[in-house]
Design a protein around this motif. Structure first.
Motif, PDB file in Angstrom:
ATOM      1  N   CYS A 173       0.850  -1.186   0.000  1.00 53.51           N
ATOM      2  CA  CYS A 173       0.000   0.000   0.000  1.00 53.51           C
ATOM      3  C   CYS A 173       0.889   1.240   0.000  1.00 53.51           C
ATOM      4  CB  CYS A 173      -0.878  -0.016   1.248  1.00 53.51           C
ATOM      5  SG  CYS A 173      -1.867   1.464   1.482  1.00 53.51           S
ATOM      6  N   GLY A 174       0.535   2.205  -0.824  1.00 55.79           N
ATOM      7  CA  GLY A 174       1.277   3.456  -0.870  1.00 55.79           C
ATOM      8  C   GLY A 174       0.319   4.633  -0.810  1.00 55.79           C
ATOM      9  N   ALA A 175       0.787   5.723  -0.256  1.00 59.14           N
ATOM     10  CA  ALA A 175      -0.057   6.911  -0.164  1.00 59.14           C
ATOM     11  C   ALA A 175       0.785   8.162  -0.363  1.00 59.14           C
ATOM     12  CB  ALA A 175      -0.762   6.977   1.185  1.00 59.14           C
ATOM     13  N   ALA A 176       0.253   9.078  -1.143  1.00 55.72           N
ATOM     14  CA  ALA A 176       0.847  10.405  -1.278  1.00 55.72           C
ATOM     15  C   ALA A 176       0.032  11.344  -0.404  1.00 55.72           C
ATOM     16  CB  ALA A 176       0.829  10.868  -2.726  1.00 55.72           C
ATOM     17  N   LEU A 177       0.654  11.880   0.624  1.00 64.58           N
ATOM     18  CA  LEU A 177      -0.112  12.679   1.569  1.00 64.58           C
ATOM     19  C   LEU A 177       0.746  13.780   2.176  1.00 64.58           C
ATOM     20  CD1 LEU A 177       0.898  11.682   4.622  1.00 64.58           C
ATOM     21  CD2 LEU A 177      -0.390   9.653   3.982  1.00 64.58           C
ATOM     22  N   ARG A 178       0.060  14.692   2.833  1.00 66.02           N
ATOM     23  CA  ARG A 178       0.723  15.777   3.554  1.00 66.02           C
ATOM     24  C   ARG A 178       0.516  15.566   5.048  1.00 66.02           C
ATOM     25  NH1 ARG A 178       1.644  19.779  -0.371  1.00 66.02           N
ATOM     26  NH2 ARG A 178       0.300  19.547  -2.221  1.00 66.02           N
ATOM     27  N   THR A 179       1.559  15.707   5.815  1.00 63.23           N
ATOM     28  CA  THR A 179       1.443  15.580   7.262  1.00 63.23           C
ATOM     29  C   THR A 179       1.109  16.941   7.868  1.00 63.23           C
ATOM     30  OG1 THR A 179       3.759  16.042   7.711  1.00 63.23           O
ATOM     31  CG2 THR A 179       3.166  13.745   7.247  1.00 63.23           C
ATOM     32  N   THR A 180       0.579  16.905   9.086  1.00 67.75           N
ATOM     33  CA  THR A 180       0.250  18.159   9.756  1.00 67.75           C
ATOM     34  C   THR A 180       1.510  18.929  10.116  1.00 67.75           C
ATOM     35  OG1 THR A 180       0.131  16.976  11.853  1.00 67.75           O
ATOM     36  CG2 THR A 180      -1.927  17.307  10.667  1.00 67.75           C
ATOM     37  N   ALA A 181       2.615  18.219  10.280  1.00 65.33           N
ATOM     38  CA  ALA A 181       3.858  18.865  10.718  1.00 65.33           C
ATOM     39  C   ALA A 181       4.473  19.728   9.624  1.00 65.33           C
ATOM     40  CB  ALA A 181       4.855  17.815  11.187  1.00 65.33           C
ATOM     41  N   THR A 182       4.546  19.187   8.414  1.00 68.85           N
ATOM     42  CA  THR A 182       5.258  19.886   7.351  1.00 68.85           C
ATOM     43  C   THR A 182       4.340  20.368   6.228  1.00 68.85           C
ATOM     44  OG1 THR A 182       5.687  17.930   6.002  1.00 68.85           O
ATOM     45  CG2 THR A 182       7.255  18.411   7.767  1.00 68.85           C
ATOM     46  N   GLN A 183       3.208  19.681   6.061  1.00 73.04           N
ATOM     47  CA  GLN A 183       2.282  19.933   4.967  1.00 73.04           C
ATOM     48  C   GLN A 183       2.952  19.809   3.602  1.00 73.04           C
ATOM     49  OE1 GLN A 183      -0.413  23.241   5.456  1.00 73.04           O
ATOM     50  NE2 GLN A 183      -0.576  22.951   7.661  1.00 73.04           N
ATOM     51  N   LYS A 184       4.079  19.086   3.577  1.00 74.80           N
ATOM     52  CA  LYS A 184       4.734  18.806   2.306  1.00 74.80           C
ATOM     53  C   LYS A 184       4.267  17.447   1.813  1.00 74.80           C
ATOM     54  CE  LYS A 184       8.926  21.513   3.137  1.00 74.80           C
ATOM     55  NZ  LYS A 184      10.411  21.474   3.254  1.00 74.80           N
ATOM     56  N   LEU A 185       4.071  17.345   0.506  1.00 72.00           N
ATOM     57  CA  LEU A 185       3.597  16.099  -0.076  1.00 72.00           C
ATOM     58  C   LEU A 185       4.720  15.068  -0.061  1.00 72.00           C
ATOM     59  CD1 LEU A 185       1.046  14.921  -1.451  1.00 72.00           C
ATOM     60  CD2 LEU A 185       2.099  15.525  -3.635  1.00 72.00           C
ATOM     61  N   GLY A 186       4.439  13.908   0.489  1.00 70.59           N
ATOM     62  CA  GLY A 186       5.419  12.838   0.524  1.00 70.59           C
ATOM     63  C   GLY A 186       4.767  11.503   0.224  1.00 70.59           C
ATOM     64  N   LEU A 187       5.570  10.525  -0.153  1.00 72.59           N
ATOM     65  CA  LEU A 187       5.076   9.184  -0.469  1.00 72.59           C
ATOM     66  C   LEU A 187       5.415   8.259   0.687  1.00 72.59           C
ATOM     67  CD1 LEU A 187       3.728   7.339  -2.542  1.00 72.59           C
ATOM     68  CD2 LEU A 187       5.990   6.925  -3.515  1.00 72.59           C
ATOM     69  N   TYR A 188       4.409   7.591   1.195  1.00 70.93           N
ATOM     70  CA  TYR A 188       4.559   6.702   2.332  1.00 70.93           C
ATOM     71  C   TYR A 188       4.152   5.288   1.930  1.00 70.93           C
ATOM     72  CZ  TYR A 188       5.011  10.974   5.059  1.00 70.93           C
ATOM     73  OH  TYR A 188       5.431  12.178   5.547  1.00 70.93           O
ATOM     74  N   TRP A 189       4.788   4.309   2.566  1.00 74.91           N
ATOM     75  CA  TRP A 189       4.549   2.908   2.238  1.00 74.91           C
ATOM     76  C   TRP A 189       4.136   2.124   3.468  1.00 74.91           C
ATOM     77  CZ3 TRP A 189       4.374   1.550  -2.732  1.00 74.91           C
ATOM     78  CH2 TRP A 189       5.060   2.345  -3.658  1.00 74.91           C
ATOM     79  N   GLY A 190       3.249   1.169   3.261  1.00 72.46           N
ATOM     80  CA  GLY A 190       2.928   0.213   4.290  1.00 72.46           C
ATOM     81  C   GLY A 190       3.766  -1.039   4.131  1.00 72.46           C
ATOM     82  N   GLN A 191       3.593  -1.953   5.088  1.00 74.42           N
ATOM     83  CA  GLN A 191       4.297  -3.232   4.960  1.00 74.42           C
ATOM     84  C   GLN A 191       3.590  -4.036   3.879  1.00 74.42           C
ATOM     85  OE1 GLN A 191       1.778  -2.884   6.931  1.00 74.42           O
ATOM     86  NE2 GLN A 191       0.758  -4.855   7.236  1.00 74.42           N
ATOM     87  N   GLY A 192       4.279  -4.941   3.270  1.00 75.27           N
ATOM     88  CA  GLY A 192       3.663  -5.739   2.219  1.00 75.27           C
ATOM     89  C   GLY A 192       2.782  -6.827   2.791  1.00 75.27           C
ATOM     90  N   THR A 193       1.845  -7.249   1.954  1.00 75.99           N
ATOM     91  CA  THR A 193       1.016  -8.400   2.297  1.00 75.99           C
ATOM     92  C   THR A 193       1.079  -9.371   1.126  1.00 75.99           C
ATOM     93  OG1 THR A 193      -1.180  -9.121   3.058  1.00 75.99           O
ATOM     94  CG2 THR A 193      -1.144  -7.319   1.455  1.00 75.99           C
ATOM     95  N   LEU A 194       1.339 -10.636   1.422  1.00 73.30           N
ATOM     96  CA  LEU A 194       1.579 -11.616   0.371  1.00 73.30           C
ATOM     97  C   LEU A 194       0.263 -12.170  -0.160  1.00 73.30           C
ATOM     98  CD1 LEU A 194       3.531 -13.410  -1.264  1.00 73.30           C
ATOM     99  CD2 LEU A 194       3.509 -15.018   0.663  1.00 73.30           C
TER     100      LEU A 194
END
Length: 120
Positions: A94-115
């Motif tokens: 799972c991946g998400a492009a989001l902004r955090t409350t701390a920086t409000q900069k767009l970043g790409l975040y990843w979850g752990q994989g599921t087989l």
């Protein structure tokens, strides 16, 4: 920010599985969430993404078989996988492009994989 994925497993060809991914933490806004997969010996590839405005994008190999959906209130995305084939076997991320409350900069975040294993 954490992305928690679940729902993988072993399924026979032609079967179905539903993956879920929930984003949590100090999230200001989400641009898109999606699923990628990586099969043994291959590069990670896009499976499907959903823009939180509603539009979707699918890999050609899964069009008509997989459906991505979202629950905005829960910051959760789902991947319904039908008519699974052995070539769908991979670790799904799972991946998400989001902004955090701390920086409000767009970043790409990843979850752990599921087989996901599709085998008779």
């Amino acid at each position: 920010v954490q992305l928690q994925a679940s729902g993988g497993g072993l399924v026979q060809p032609g079967g179905s599985l539903r993956l879920s991914c929930a984003a949590s933490g100090s999230i200001f806004s989400i641009y898109y969430m999606g699923w990628y997969r990586q099969a043994p010996g291959k590069q990670r590839e896009l499976v499907a993404i959903i823009i939180f405005g509603g539009s979707t994008n699918y890999a050609d190999s899964v069009k008509g078989r997989f459906t991505i959906s979202r629950d905005n209130a829960k910051n959760t995305v789902y991947l319904q996988m039908n008519s699974l084939k052995p070539e769908d076997t991979a670790v799904y991320y799972c991946g998400a492009a989001l902004r955090t409350t701390a920086t409000q900069k767009l970043g790409l975040y990843w979850g752990q994989g599921t087989l996901v294993t599709v085998s008779a």
